[in-house]
Write an enzyme that holds these catalytic residues in place. Structure first.
Site, PDB file in Angstrom:
ATOM      1  N   GLU A  43      83.928  -0.713  38.186  1.00  0.00           N
ATOM      2  CA  GLU A  43      83.766  -1.677  37.097  1.00  0.00           C
ATOM      3  C   GLU A  43      84.941  -2.645  37.138  1.00  0.00           C
ATOM      4  O   GLU A  43      86.092  -2.240  37.051  1.00  0.00           O
ATOM      5  CB  GLU A  43      83.734  -0.937  35.765  1.00  0.00           C
ATOM      6  CG  GLU A  43      83.741  -1.835  34.550  1.00  0.00           C
ATOM      7  CD  GLU A  43      83.953  -1.074  33.261  1.00  0.00           C
ATOM      8  OE1 GLU A  43      84.608  -1.624  32.356  1.00  0.00           O
ATOM      9  OE2 GLU A  43      83.480   0.074  33.148  1.00  0.00           O
ATOM     10  N   LYS A 132      79.281   4.190  25.744  1.00  0.00           N
ATOM     11  CA  LYS A 132      80.682   4.464  26.070  1.00  0.00           C
ATOM     12  C   LYS A 132      81.404   4.866  24.793  1.00  0.00           C
ATOM     13  O   LYS A 132      81.498   4.079  23.853  1.00  0.00           O
ATOM     14  CB  LYS A 132      81.318   3.210  26.674  1.00  0.00           C
ATOM     15  CG  LYS A 132      82.805   3.341  26.931  1.00  0.00           C
ATOM     16  CD  LYS A 132      83.360   2.144  27.645  1.00  0.00           C
ATOM     17  CE  LYS A 132      83.685   1.032  26.673  1.00  0.00           C
ATOM     18  NZ  LYS A 132      84.481  -0.032  27.306  1.00  0.00           N
TER      19      LYS A 132
END
Length: 179
Positions: A43, A132
């Site tokens: 990411e 998340k």
């Protein structure tokens, strides 16, 4: 790669590196080193200078060998720009319905951030593929377990920042690591 394949890959790997840096000069080399070390999900945060270029160049260099996504996404325009640059998944620190809608429109995995059970459920209902739990360090494993108990169907993705020392002294590896 199809979205369901990306979800399976994320679930199977269970670890991805979050690349956050003050300079983007060597980030493609970092992605290559991570891949060679066994971490094939990366990411790149939008807080990194030239993040879209890093995503584009990493995807061009590594193709499907590494699943490249974008993080710290706060709005739909940024999500779209990152997807057009090659990001295969979109991560945000908060729930933004425009980001979720954009990722879904482009058939990309979307991972909004949430901290409370209400936020986690709202993200799931809005179409999040994973939620998340952020910041996971505040509540730790017991907090994540407590959230998942009444919400067993949603896929969580706790995010904790790990330094090398914390990584080496940890008895249990984190599911998501920030590099």
């Amino acid at each position: 790669m199809k979205k369901h394949e990306q979800i399976q890959r994320i679930r199977k790997t269970a670890i991805f590196a979050v690349i956050r840096a003050d300079s983007s000069e060597q980030l493609i080399d970092v992605a290559i080193a991570l891949k060679e070390g066994g971490c094939d999900i990366v990411e790149v945060t939008m807080t990194t200078p030239n993040a879209l270029s890093v995503i584009d160049k990493t995807v061009a260099k590594l193709g499907d060998e590494v699943l490249v996504g974008v993080g710290s996404v706060l709005d739909a325009e940024t999500a779209r720009s990152a997807i057009l640059s090659g990001a295969e998944f979109v991560v945000g620190p908060v729930i933004n319905l425009g980001v979720i809608e954009t990722a879904r429109r482009y058939d990309k995995v979307v991972v909004p951030g949430a901290y409370t059970p209400t936020e986690a459920l709202n993200a799931y209902v809005a179409g999040a593929d994973f939620v998340k739990i952020f910041p996971a360090e505040v509540g730790g494993p017991a907090y994540i377990k407590a959230i998942k108990s009444p919400l067993p169907r949603f896929r969580s993705c706790p995010l904790v920042g790990l330094t090398l020392i914390r990584l080496l002294t940890s008895s249990k590896p984190a599911r998501t690591r920030s590099a």
